[in-house]
Design an enzyme around this catalytic site. Structure first.
Site, PDB file in Angstrom:
ATOM      1  CG  PHE A   1      -2.811  -4.226   8.799  1.00 49.24           C
ATOM      2  CD1 PHE A   1      -1.637  -4.840   8.353  1.00 49.24           C
ATOM      3  CD2 PHE A   1      -2.828  -3.719  10.086  1.00 49.24           C
ATOM      4  CE1 PHE A   1      -0.526  -4.945   9.176  1.00 49.24           C
ATOM      5  CE2 PHE A   1      -1.715  -3.825  10.911  1.00 49.24           C
ATOM      6  CZ  PHE A   1      -0.568  -4.447  10.455  1.00 49.24           C
TER       7      PHE A   1
ATOM      8  CE  LYS B   1      -2.417  -0.787   3.637  1.00 49.78           C
ATOM      9  NZ  LYS B   1      -1.650  -1.996   3.976  1.00 49.78           N
TER      10      LYS B   1
ATOM     11  CE  LYS C   1       3.644  -4.533   6.746  1.00 53.24           C
ATOM     12  NZ  LYS C   1       4.021  -3.226   6.247  1.00 53.24           N
TER      13      LYS C   1
ATOM     14  CG  PHE D   1       4.951  -9.414  -6.704  1.00 56.55           C
ATOM     15  CD1 PHE D   1       5.697  -9.896  -5.638  1.00 56.55           C
ATOM     16  CD2 PHE D   1       4.003  -8.434  -6.441  1.00 56.55           C
ATOM     17  CE1 PHE D   1       5.506  -9.415  -4.344  1.00 56.55           C
ATOM     18  CE2 PHE D   1       3.796  -7.957  -5.159  1.00 56.55           C
ATOM     19  CZ  PHE D   1       4.557  -8.445  -4.105  1.00 56.55           C
TER      20      PHE D   1
ATOM     21  NE  ARG E   1      -0.301   3.650   8.751  1.00 61.49           N
ATOM     22  CZ  ARG E   1      -0.432   2.352   8.968  1.00 61.49           C
ATOM     23  NH1 ARG E   1      -0.697   1.903  10.185  1.00 61.49           N
ATOM     24  NH2 ARG E   1      -0.282   1.493   7.984  1.00 61.49           N
TER      25      ARG E   1
ATOM     26  CB  THR F   1       4.997   0.164  -2.865  1.00 58.60           C
ATOM     27  OG1 THR F   1       5.769  -0.385  -1.800  1.00 58.60           O
ATOM     28  CG2 THR F   1       5.845   0.221  -4.109  1.00 58.60           C
TER      29      THR F   1
END
Length: 970
Positions: free
Chosen positions: A712, A427, A462, A794, A451, A429
């Site tokens: 999320f 998100k 992560k 990807f 954030r 990115t």
């Protein structure tokens, strides 16, 4: 000065109004604004000559003072009318002219003051000693340059101080006397409409043409004794009128012959005594501007003479002062125009993508960011609205909101996602790729609002949150590590409050009422006084007294004792590190604590209510109010105990006073980013700050875009964005961008769990996990906002898979679905997404909240569980039910809900992928974040302190001790 001038000033004068000065005045040396025929005394005590006792009577025969005075009135009246038009749309706007004066003569001050008051401007003087040095003058100039309340700057200093260094210290946009090289250069180049022209030079032209009635075309003009900027401006203006102009100094050998040949002679400095007046031919028009207008030295350079036309320095002085006022109004108009929306003149940074794509930190380090002050200027921030941290970070002051309060907001875009894998689906990115596409490739003003990442995930599993590949915030190591210290400030404030709670319990348990009261309100120099926050507590208790000695014993006990019930304490200590061994601890085991120990716990710092307060506040005053009303426990009678009751609100606000300012950074392509606040979405509300969004929406302007992200999946971060953040901010989103990956959809369709070491070798194109994407689209539609699906591609994804996901997303109701390649090529790879978002934003948003906050707490929890998660019903533990009853009784039942739930599933069970059905959602506990403004149910076994995995990220993080470069961050 001639007897005519005071009369003109009296005619122009109106009752003076007190100005609004800028931040600094050395000596307020404004001249008296009184008029009349008698002697006048200025503020510094100098006796003014009476009207009939002017210093030098230079009045020529045959001139028409009424006609010349009318020029001044016309200039001032035009300036007044233009300013009135500007103030119709900007009622609070009033330009301010600053004059730096080194000397004692206040005559020019009086002229400036009266003309400015008539036109509706404010003037302030910075008075320096007559012997001030060049360095002191420049220091004052630089201060005024950076004062955004001042729109023009003029100098009244001695001639010997008019060096190039002094003159070019002025900001050209504030140089209303047109003395800087930049303004002179534009004038010479023919761009007079883009610069300020010398008021003295312009006054000479105006008087010759309008007062004397001279046609300057073809006339021979001789400018004698002028220097510097005045000489250059006069020559340029005369040449534009078709005049043959020559500039000469008094001691030039050919002076006599040149004076004989001239049609018009302009005296730029006092005539030496040895130069006879007979050198000037009878009938020649002579204009005397030998008064050193800027220095304040008033003196007629010639004795009484009578030529065919003589314009004295009195005329030039007065008209030049009026034209300076005209320049001031133009300066104010330009300033207002700059405050309005405009397309940024942003210098975007070029990318040279490599294949294969290097590591994130290598890409970040390979791009040199712009200096942050340059970026700030490009996006319309003023110099005094930023506080620079190093070279690439700055805090933005909240004063910008007041300056831009009349600016229309831009479009508001939220980036959410499907239920993610433990590694995230990109998100951040996508957010960065989208703004890079909008600004660097489509030339649209756009801002990303992100954030601040917690140190926990950065060193855990992560990794960082600066984006990735060629869609990053840079420098990424500064973004991910410490930034400007906001999380540290939150940690300090949170733990100060935690210490205050346990300390207060200890002291109340070990002291009498009288001893406790005497320590809370101590004698200082023989006097007891309540602090401001103690007076507020007295008022809350209904004790209307301000003298500590007048309280009764009952009132003393009521004031001094909070009677906190330790079993109800909800305020935990925090640390910005994943540490599972702090999830349950025992505190107070030292001997000094006298056996007053209890069980407690640590939370991750970003789960602190203070972080949520920071993210939801809209001003410093609002933040202080929110901090004060944070509930930390209940007393033994069941009433809430707040930070205000503990007397710690002011200290918390002091610790947070810098953290409230959003942090400005940039993307790899040099587009602006706000990084501010960082609440997790699974254990908090998961959105960046309201303040960052509001400032960004003003800066981008009506046609621009602000793109922010919610943590999320859409079921968690987006739901809280709408129901909590939008309620707090009053902002309405235009579009939701829903991020999906083939990797996550395959996992939701029954594929293996995803970890940092998973190898993907899928060959089938059937994606059963698209049900999760379809469900998240349906959740978005509950709020009435158009949704665009961004498929974060990807290198392992096939064309068939990409096409299938996009097709299924559109069938599920998405406005559009677009594959994105920003990770591998930067903003260019998200241009299609940017176009889709622009088109979706043009559609009408039918935004609505999911529930009414006035319904009971249990009903609001059930609505979220059933409508968003897909649960059959909820199940409350006895503890959760008791907390709900308590909060309802305490008056907190009308707050929105912030569910603390796993982000790895729509249900409460992380291993339930896809779209779980017919499950009962267990509510194990409920907490209240009253300062932030929401009720906080915990679902299942949700922990507010993450733990470290077997192999945390810190194994790969290192520092090159020679280059001081960080290695291994991602």
């Amino acid at each position: 000065m001639g007897t005519r001038l005071p009369l003109v000033l009296r005619q122009l004068r109106r009752p003076p109004q007190p100005p609004v000065p800028p931040r600094r005045l050395r000596v307020p040396c404004r001249a008296s604004s009184g008029g009349g025929g008698g002697g006048r005394e200025g503020l510094l005590g100098q006796r003014r000559p009476q009207d009939g006792q002017a210093r030098s009577s230079c009045s020529p025969g045959g001139r028409t003072p009424a006609a010349r005075d009318s020029i001044v009135r016309e200039v001032i009246q035009n300036s007044k009318e233009v300013l009135s038009l500007l103030q119709e749309k900007n009622p609070a706007f009033k330009p301010v002219l600053a004059i730096i004066q080194a000397g004692d003569d206040n005559l020019m001050q009086e002229i400036n003051q009266n003309l400015a008051e008539e036109a509706g401007l404010n003037i302030t003087h910075i008075c320096l000693p007559p012997d001030s040095s060049e360095a002191e003058i420049i220091d004052e100039i630089l201060k005024i340059n950076e004062d955004t309340r001042v729109h023009g700057l003029a100098l009244q200093i001695s001639e010997n101080l008019f060096s190039n260094k002094v003159l070019n210290a002025l900001k050209p946009e504030k140089d209303v006397d047109g003395v800087t090289d930049i303004n002179l250069g534009k004038l010479v180049r023919g761009d007079a409409h883009e610069c300020f022209v010398s008021p003295v030079a312009k006054a000479v032209i105006e008087l010759l043409e309008k007062s004397v009635g001279v046609n300057l075309d073809g006339k021979k003009i001789l400018v004698v004794g002028a220097h510097g900027s005045l000489e250059a401006a006069l020559q340029c203006l005369f040449q534009r009128k078709g005049s043959m102009t020559m500039s000469i100094q008094w001691k030039t050998r050919q002076l006599q012959s040149k004076l004989h040949e001239a049609d018009i002679v302009v005296l730029g400095s006092p005539k030496p005594e040895e130069i006879p007046l007979t050198w000037i031919q009878p009938g020649t028009t002579v204009l005397n501007c030998s008064h050193d207008f800027l220095s304040g030295k008033v003196g007629c350079g010639s004795p009484r003479i009578h030529f065919g036309g003589l314009i004295e320095e009195d005329d030039v002085i007065l008209l030049a002062a009026a034209l300076r006022i005209q320049n001031m109004v133009s300066s104010g108009r330009r300033w207002l125009r700059e405050q309005q929306h405009r397309r940024w003149r942003l210098h975007c940074l070029k990318l040279q993508p490599l294949s294969p794509v290097p590591s994130d930190i290598e890409i970040s380090r390979g791009q040199t960011p712009k200096a942050v002050d340059v970026l700030a200027k490009e996006i319309g921030l003023l110099a005094d609205e930023i506080e620079i941290y190093g070279k690439s970070k700055a805090k933005v002051r909240l004063s910008v909101l007041e300056r831009l309060k009349d600016q229309a907001d831009g479009k508001y875009v939220l980036v959410a996602g499907i239920t993610p894998t433990p590694l995230g689906e990109g998100k951040s990115t996508v957010t960065i790729g989208l703004v890079q596409a909008l600004t660097a490739h489509l030339n649209v003003n756009s801002f990303a609002c992100l954030r601040q990442p917690s140190q926990g995930p950065t060193f855990g599993v992560k990794g960082g949150a600066a984006g990735g590949g060629y869609a990053q915030v840079i420098p990424m190591e500064e973004f991910n590590l410490h930034l400007t210290g906001d999380i540290h400030a939150i940690t300090a404030a949170n733990n100060l409050l935690a210490a205050a709670i346990d300390t207060r319990i200890l002291h109340e348990n070990t002291q009498t009422d009288k001893a406790l009261y005497n320590r809370l309100v101590p004698l200082v120099n023989g006097v007891r006084e309540f602090s401001e926050i103690q007076l507020a507590r007295l008022k809350k208790l209904g004790i209307n007294k301000t003298d500590p000695s007048t309280l009764t014993e009952e009132e003393v006990s009521k004031f001094a004792r909070l009677d906190i019930d330790p079993s109800t304490i909800t305020w935990q200590r925090v640390l910005d590190t994943n540490d599972r061994f702090l999830r349950k601890i025992t505190i107070g085991q030292g001997n000094a604590e006298k056996g007053h120990y209890r069980q407690a716990q640590f939370d991750i710092a970003v789960a602190s209510e203070i972080m949520a307060v920071l993210a939801l506040t809209d001003s410093l005053a609002d933040m202080k109010t929110r901090l004060g009303r944070m509930v930390v426990a209940s007393d033994k009678s069941g009433q809430p105990v707040t930070a205000d009751d503990l007397g710690v609100t002011g200290a918390l606000t002091v610790l947070m006073k810098d953290a409230i300012k959003p942090n400005l950074m940039q993307t790899l392509e040099g587009t602006p980013v706000f990084v501010h606040a960082g609440p997790f979405a699974n254990i908090a509300h998961g959105n960046s700050s309201v303040l960052a969004d509001k400032i960004a929406l003003k800066l981008v302007g009506e046609e621009g875009f602000v793109v922010t992200e919610a943590g999320f999946g859409a079921d968690i971060g987006m739901e809280k964005f709408f129901n909590i953040k939008c309620r707090a901010s009053g902002l309405v989103p235009n579009v939701v961008v829903l991020v999906a990956t083939v990797r996550a959809l395959k996992m939701h369709g029954g594929g293996p769990s995803v970890s940092a070491h998973t190898k993907f070798h899928y060959v089938k194109t059937e994606l059963n996990g698209c049900c999760n994407l379809q469900k998240q689209i349906q959740i978005t539609q509950l709020f009435g906002v158009p949704v665009v699906v961004a498929l974060n591609v990807f290198k392992t994804d096939t064309r068939a898979e990409i096409d299938l996901v996009c097709e299924l997303a559109k069938r599920a109701g998405a406005f559009d679905a677009v594959p994105c390649y920003h990770w591998s090529v930067g903003g260019k790879g998200s241009v299609d997404l940017a176009r889709a978002v622009r088109e979706a934003a043009s559609k009408r948003s039918r935004f609505q909240f999911l529930y009414d906050v006035q319904v009971p707490i249990v009903d609001k929890i059930r609505t979220i569980a059933q409508a968003v998660y897909g649960a059959k019903d909820i199940e409350l533990s006895p503890e959760a039910q008791a907390k709900i009853d308590r909060y309802t009784q305490q008056g907190f039942g009308n707050l929105p809900i912030c569910m603390a739930k796993t982000h790895l599933s729509l249900s409460h069970q992380p291993d339930k992928k896809g779209v779980p059905r017919d499950f009962i959602l267990p509510i194990s506990d409920v907490r209240a974040s009253i300062g932030a403004g929401f009720i906080y149910p915990l679902v299942g076994t949700m922990s507010t302190m993450p733990g470290l995995p077997t192999r945390p990220c810190f194994y790969d993080i290192d520092l090159d001790t020679e280059t001081e470069q960080v290695k291994g961050l991602f």
